[in-house]
Design a protein around this motif. Structure first.
Motif: not given
Length: 91
Positions: A11-19, A25-36
Protein backbone atom coordinates in the motif's frame (compact mmCIF):
# COMPACT_ATOMS: atom_id res chain seq x y z
CA UNK A 1 -5.61 -18.29 -22.91
CA UNK A 2 -3.66 -18.02 -19.66
CA UNK A 3 -4.18 -14.88 -17.68
CA UNK A 4 -1.39 -13.62 -15.52
CA UNK A 5 -2.66 -12.39 -12.20
CA UNK A 6 -0.93 -9.13 -11.23
CA UNK A 7 0.88 -9.14 -7.92
CA UNK A 8 -0.32 -6.75 -5.28
CA UNK A 9 2.19 -4.09 -4.41
CA UNK A 10 2.49 -2.74 -0.88
CA UNK A 11 0.00 0.00 0.00
CA UNK A 12 1.21 3.46 -0.84
CA UNK A 13 -0.16 6.83 0.17
CA UNK A 14 -3.21 7.73 -1.83
CA UNK A 15 -4.70 4.25 -1.79
CA UNK A 16 -7.83 3.54 0.24
CA UNK A 17 -7.27 4.47 3.88
CA UNK A 18 -9.77 2.99 6.32
CA UNK A 19 -10.39 2.68 10.05
CA UNK A 20 -8.59 -0.33 11.50
CA UNK A 21 -6.12 -0.75 8.65
CA UNK A 22 -2.57 -1.84 9.58
CA UNK A 23 -0.79 1.35 10.63
CA UNK A 24 2.40 0.14 8.96
CA UNK A 25 0.67 0.50 5.60
CA UNK A 26 0.57 4.26 6.17
CA UNK A 27 4.37 4.33 6.22
CA UNK A 28 6.83 5.16 8.94
CA UNK A 29 7.31 8.86 8.19
CA UNK A 30 5.08 11.55 9.65
CA UNK A 31 4.09 9.89 12.95
CA UNK A 32 4.36 12.15 16.02
CA UNK A 33 4.00 11.62 19.74
CA UNK A 34 1.93 14.67 20.73
CA UNK A 35 2.58 13.93 24.40
CA UNK A 36 4.43 11.34 26.38
CA UNK A 37 4.39 10.55 30.04
CA UNK A 38 6.16 8.33 32.49
CA UNK A 39 4.38 5.26 31.19
CA UNK A 40 7.36 3.22 30.07
CA UNK A 41 7.15 4.18 26.39
CA UNK A 42 3.48 3.30 25.86
CA UNK A 43 2.51 6.34 23.84
CA UNK A 44 -0.12 7.38 21.39
CA UNK A 45 1.21 8.46 17.98
CA UNK A 46 -0.69 10.56 15.46
CA UNK A 47 -0.24 11.39 11.79
CA UNK A 48 -2.03 14.03 9.73
CA UNK A 49 -3.11 12.47 6.42
CA UNK A 50 -3.08 14.27 3.08
CA UNK A 51 -6.89 14.54 3.06
CA UNK A 52 -6.96 16.22 6.49
CA UNK A 53 -7.94 13.15 8.51
CA UNK A 54 -5.85 12.01 11.45
CA UNK A 55 -4.48 8.51 11.99
CA UNK A 56 -3.73 7.31 15.53
CA UNK A 57 -1.74 4.24 16.55
CA UNK A 58 -0.13 2.68 19.62
CA UNK A 59 3.62 3.35 19.63
CA UNK A 60 4.47 -0.11 20.95
CA UNK A 61 2.56 -1.73 18.05
CA UNK A 62 3.44 0.38 14.97
CA UNK A 63 2.03 -2.24 12.58
CA UNK A 64 -1.17 -2.70 14.60
CA UNK A 65 -4.48 -1.09 13.68
CA UNK A 66 -4.72 2.61 12.91
CA UNK A 67 -7.79 4.51 14.00
CA UNK A 68 -8.76 7.17 11.46
CA UNK A 69 -10.59 10.31 12.59
CA UNK A 70 -11.83 13.37 10.77
CA UNK A 71 -10.40 16.71 11.78
CA UNK A 72 -13.79 17.62 13.31
CA UNK A 73 -13.85 14.42 15.38
CA UNK A 74 -10.35 15.03 16.70
CA UNK A 75 -11.13 18.68 17.45
CA UNK A 76 -14.24 17.65 19.41
CA UNK A 77 -12.25 15.09 21.38
CA UNK A 78 -9.40 17.46 22.25
CA UNK A 79 -11.73 20.32 23.17
CA UNK A 80 -13.83 17.95 25.28
CA UNK A 81 -10.74 16.58 27.03
CA UNK A 82 -9.55 20.13 27.78
CA UNK A 83 -12.99 20.88 29.26
CA UNK A 84 -12.73 17.85 31.56
CA UNK A 85 -15.26 15.70 29.69
CA UNK A 86 -12.81 12.77 29.52
CA UNK A 87 -11.73 12.90 33.16
CA UNK A 88 -13.78 9.77 33.86
CA UNK A 89 -11.12 7.84 31.93
CA UNK A 90 -8.57 8.68 34.63
CA UNK A 91 -10.43 7.18 37.59
Amino acid sequence: MNRIKPQRSPRTRGERIYNGMPAGELGSEGWHKPWSGGNGGNCLEAMKLADGRIAVRQSTDPDGPALIYTSAEMTAFIEGAKAGEADFLLS
